[in-house]
Design a protein around this motif. Structure first.
Motif, PDB file in Angstrom:
ATOM      1  N   UNK A   1       0.779  -1.398   0.227  1.00 40.60           N
ATOM      2  CA  UNK A   1      -0.211   0.041   0.067  1.00 40.60           C
ATOM      3  C   UNK A   1       0.849   1.425   0.031  1.00 40.60           C
ATOM      4  N   UNK A   2       2.364   0.995  -0.093  1.00 44.84           N
ATOM      5  CA  UNK A   2       3.025   2.386  -0.274  1.00 44.84           C
ATOM      6  C   UNK A   2       3.245   2.945  -1.661  1.00 44.84           C
ATOM      7  N   UNK A   3       2.773   3.993  -1.770  1.00 45.70           N
ATOM      8  CA  UNK A   3       2.552   4.653  -3.318  1.00 45.70           C
ATOM      9  C   UNK A   3       3.855   5.318  -3.398  1.00 45.70           C
ATOM     10  N   UNK A   4       4.314   5.904  -2.517  1.00 45.33           N
ATOM     11  CA  UNK A   4       5.617   6.782  -2.781  1.00 45.33           C
ATOM     12  C   UNK A   4       6.455   7.191  -1.821  1.00 45.33           C
ATOM     13  N   UNK A   5       7.719   7.248  -1.771  1.00 50.77           N
ATOM     14  CA  UNK A   5       8.554   7.449  -0.642  1.00 50.77           C
ATOM     15  C   UNK A   5       9.518   8.772  -1.132  1.00 50.77           C
TER      16      UNK A   5
ATOM     17  N   UNK B   1       6.434   9.087   3.691  1.00 49.11           N
ATOM     18  CA  UNK B   1       5.647   7.935   3.055  1.00 49.11           C
ATOM     19  C   UNK B   1       4.484   8.330   2.536  1.00 49.11           C
ATOM     20  N   UNK B   2       3.926   7.873   1.428  1.00 48.71           N
ATOM     21  CA  UNK B   2       2.753   8.109   1.027  1.00 48.71           C
ATOM     22  C   UNK B   2       2.057   6.466   0.914  1.00 48.71           C
ATOM     23  N   UNK B   3       0.718   6.666   1.493  1.00 44.98           N
ATOM     24  CA  UNK B   3       0.236   5.234   1.559  1.00 44.98           C
ATOM     25  C   UNK B   3      -1.206   5.255   1.172  1.00 44.98           C
ATOM     26  N   UNK B   4      -1.636   4.285   0.352  1.00 40.70           N
ATOM     27  CA  UNK B   4      -3.056   4.092   0.044  1.00 40.70           C
ATOM     28  C   UNK B   4      -3.815   3.706   1.143  1.00 40.70           C
TER      29      UNK B   4
ATOM     30  N   UNK C   1      11.267  -0.242  -5.580  1.00 44.91           N
ATOM     31  CA  UNK C   1      11.074  -1.915  -5.449  1.00 44.91           C
ATOM     32  C   UNK C   1      12.041  -2.231  -4.145  1.00 44.91           C
ATOM     33  N   UNK C   2      13.297  -1.888  -3.984  1.00 43.87           N
ATOM     34  CA  UNK C   2      14.012  -2.230  -2.973  1.00 43.87           C
ATOM     35  C   UNK C   2      13.422  -1.909  -1.371  1.00 43.87           C
ATOM     36  N   UNK C   3      12.940  -0.503  -1.539  1.00 42.74           N
ATOM     37  CA  UNK C   3      12.430  -0.018  -0.184  1.00 42.74           C
ATOM     38  C   UNK C   3      11.386  -0.674   0.346  1.00 42.74           C
ATOM     39  N   UNK C   4      10.556  -1.688  -0.642  1.00 42.54           N
ATOM     40  CA  UNK C   4       9.485  -2.228  -0.144  1.00 42.54           C
ATOM     41  C   UNK C   4       9.940  -3.697   0.313  1.00 42.54           C
ATOM     42  N   UNK C   5      10.638  -3.715   1.309  1.00 43.71           N
ATOM     43  CA  UNK C   5      10.935  -4.998   2.152  1.00 43.71           C
ATOM     44  C   UNK C   5      12.429  -5.038   2.199  1.00 43.71           C
ATOM     45  N   UNK C   6      13.160  -4.319   1.515  1.00 45.17           N
ATOM     46  CA  UNK C   6      14.599  -4.231   1.699  1.00 45.17           C
ATOM     47  C   UNK C   6      15.309  -3.703   2.782  1.00 45.17           C
ATOM     48  N   UNK C   7      14.363  -3.346   3.812  1.00 44.92           N
ATOM     49  CA  UNK C   7      15.046  -2.539   5.238  1.00 44.92           C
ATOM     50  C   UNK C   7      15.702  -1.283   4.965  1.00 44.92           C
ATOM     51  N   UNK C   8      16.502  -0.938   5.732  1.00 46.72           N
ATOM     52  CA  UNK C   8      17.054   0.562   5.816  1.00 46.72           C
ATOM     53  C   UNK C   8      18.446   0.364   5.148  1.00 46.72           C
ATOM     54  N   UNK C   9      18.374  -0.150   3.913  1.00 44.97           N
ATOM     55  CA  UNK C   9      19.812  -0.408   3.415  1.00 44.97           C
ATOM     56  C   UNK C   9      20.017   0.573   2.350  1.00 44.97           C
TER      57      UNK C   9
ATOM     58  N   UNK D   1       6.476   4.336  -8.420  1.00 45.51           N
ATOM     59  CA  UNK D   1       6.614   3.435  -9.756  1.00 45.51           C
ATOM     60  C   UNK D   1       7.269   3.931 -10.843  1.00 45.51           C
ATOM     61  N   UNK D   2       7.301   5.291 -11.128  1.00 43.76           N
ATOM     62  CA  UNK D   2       7.837   5.777 -12.158  1.00 43.76           C
ATOM     63  C   UNK D   2       8.989   6.648 -11.942  1.00 43.76           C
ATOM     64  N   UNK D   3       9.314   7.031 -10.683  1.00 46.22           N
ATOM     65  CA  UNK D   3      10.626   7.819 -10.446  1.00 46.22           C
ATOM     66  C   UNK D   3      11.357   6.666  -9.649  1.00 46.22           C
TER      67      UNK D   3
END
Length: 462
Positions: free
Chosen positions: A158-162, A199-202, A184-192, A176-178
């Motif tokens: 449900x994360x739309x942007x960061x 954060x912008x959420x749905x 992709x990596x931020x959605x589960x890859x931790x603080x790496x 998804x476009x920038x």
């Protein structure tokens, strides 16, 4: 870090720079898990994204290690680093709701209670954890599961942007476009990969939910788990329920006669027709009569705060986790053994469902690598007494080592504790690891963000 360096940082930033000589230092270096005792050279309370950018640039120039603190819940204490600098985002604690678009924009220092409260005014919510004191940032970049997961997926779904500050101090937006590879990596890859300052959420229509608590005597653990593993995956997705082994807390809604007793149980959340909760949960007698069964309508933020008083900051914690695609008979044997031998009243094990809507996201669409998992399990040794720290650790380690062979091999990164090996990190990302390492090379080639469950940058192509 000498005084002149602290002074220079203080002059460059809007937020305070707190050093060991300052009266606020002890509080500033205190995190949720009292088993963590680290002494950073300074804690920088960043007022905004500009402070984060300036601080990262300053620390790189000075060659200082950095850690990032959002809500401070990290079980492994990864928001502190000895002799380095913690960038504390807690001043960036806000949540703005767009009810028409059904979105929330949330500051990097916000906790779940901030988001839940702001969204609830409009009858909205988004999947997150199960405690209002958990930081939005750390929970989200690790994946984020909770009471709404079966109905609406993970937090990252449900994360739309960061908004992200990178290792060179620059600022980018990822969606998804920038900077789609970073997103992709931020959605589960931790603080790496960077420091997320917003954060912008749905959001979804969630207002009053049906809450249930069902507990059985601990000697029914086998029957309850065998029933639960079959019942929940085929139940309507409006029903979420996590299994727990626990000692009954001494307070409402539990009757006094079962206070302190070892039990197994399920904590339910129902997002469907309120009138159907009782019918849906009529099956709780199947594994045997419960010792206690409670249902009530409840505002969603009230459910999210249910465990806050039971588990305040300042307790000793030691935890480890696993993913499971099934609960085997052998795994049931292990759970039965350790449920009967909880070392303290607050120690517990949980099995959180991560199926339903979370299974409808493609296996490679996010960095979360276990779309085929059905449960995310955690074993947590908890107590206020520091003298029990080794007892908690040993119980957790013994339990985990017996249970791990019956798991899928990896774990939810937010349930990784202290001392986790690089092999454990790799196992938790499966075949996504190499892709994550390539993103790491692109955005943090010098591994500036390494005070985490670290993904090392891939080697540069020859």
């Amino acid at each position: 870090m000498d005084g002149s360096t602290l002074e220079a940082m203080g002059a460059a930033l809007r937020g305070p720079v707190i050093g060991p000589q300052d009266p606020e230092y002890r509080e500033a270096r205190t995190v949720y898990n009292a088993m963590i005792d680290r002494r950073p050279a300074a804690v920088v309370r960043c007022a905004d994204a500009a402070d984060v950018m300036a601080a990262v640039g300053f620390l790189r120039t000075e060659g200082l290690e950095l850690a990032v603190r959002g809500g401070g819940h990290s079980g492994a204490g990864l928001c502190l680093v000895d002799d380095g600098v913690t960038l504390d985002l807690s001043p960036m604690r806000w949540a703005d709701i767009d009810p028409g678009a059904r979105t929330a924009r949330v500051g990097g220092g916000a906790v779940l209670g901030d988001l839940d409260h702001a969204a609830h005014a409009f009858g909205l919510a988004t999947p997150s954890g199960i405690m209002s004191t958990t930081g939005v940032g750390g929970l989200t970049v690790g994946g984020g599961h909770g009471h709404l997961t079966r109905r609406y997926g993970l937090a990252v779904d449900n994360l739309l942007s960061a908004d992200v500050v990178l290792a060179d101090g620059s600022f980018v937006t990822a969606n998804e476009t920038e900077n789609a590879d970073l997103f992709w990596a931020l959605r589960g890859g931790g603080g790496n990969f960077g420091i997320v300052t917003a954060f912008t959420f749905r959001l979804h229509p969630v207002d009053t939910v049906g809450v249930g608590i069902t507990v059985w005597p601990v000697d029914r653990t086998r029957e309850v788990l065998e029933w639960y593993r079959d019942f929940l995956p085929q139940a309507p997705e409006d029903l979420n329920g996590f299994f727990a082994a626990l000692s009954v807390p001494p307070g409402p809604p539990f009757p006094e006669e079962i206070h302190g007793q070892k039990m197994c149980g399920v904590i339910w959340c129902w997002t469907g027709d309120p009138g159907l909760l009782g019918t849906t949960l009529a099956v709780v007698d199947e594994p045997g009569p419960p010792a206690f069964h409670f249902t009530a309508p409840m505002p969603y933020p009230a459910l999210q705060t249910m465990f806050d008083g039971l588990l305040p900051a300042g307790l000793q914690w030691y935890w480890r986790g696993n993913f499971f695609d099934r609960i085997t008979d052998d795994a049931v044997d292990v759970h039965v053994k350790y449920a009967e031998n909880l070392p303290t009243d607050l120690s517990t094990t949980h099995l959180y469902p991560v199926d339903g809507a979370a299974h409808r996201i493609g296996a490679d669409d996010t960095a979360w690598a276990y779309r085929d998992a059905v449960w995310s399990g955690v074993i947590a040794g908890i107590d206020p007494d520091p003298d029990k720290a080794e007892t908690l650790r040993q119980w957790c380690v013994d339990y985990w080592e017996e249970l791990h062979p019956h798991s899928m091999g990896g774990t939810y990164v937010n349930f990784m504790g202290t001392g986790e090996t690089p092999d454990r990190v790799r196992a938790s990302y499966r075949d996504h690891y190499d892709r994550l390492a390539a993103v790491k090379r692109a955005y943090d080639p010098d591994n500036v963000f390494h005070v985490n469950h670290n993904i090392e940058p891939a080697a540069s192509p020859s």
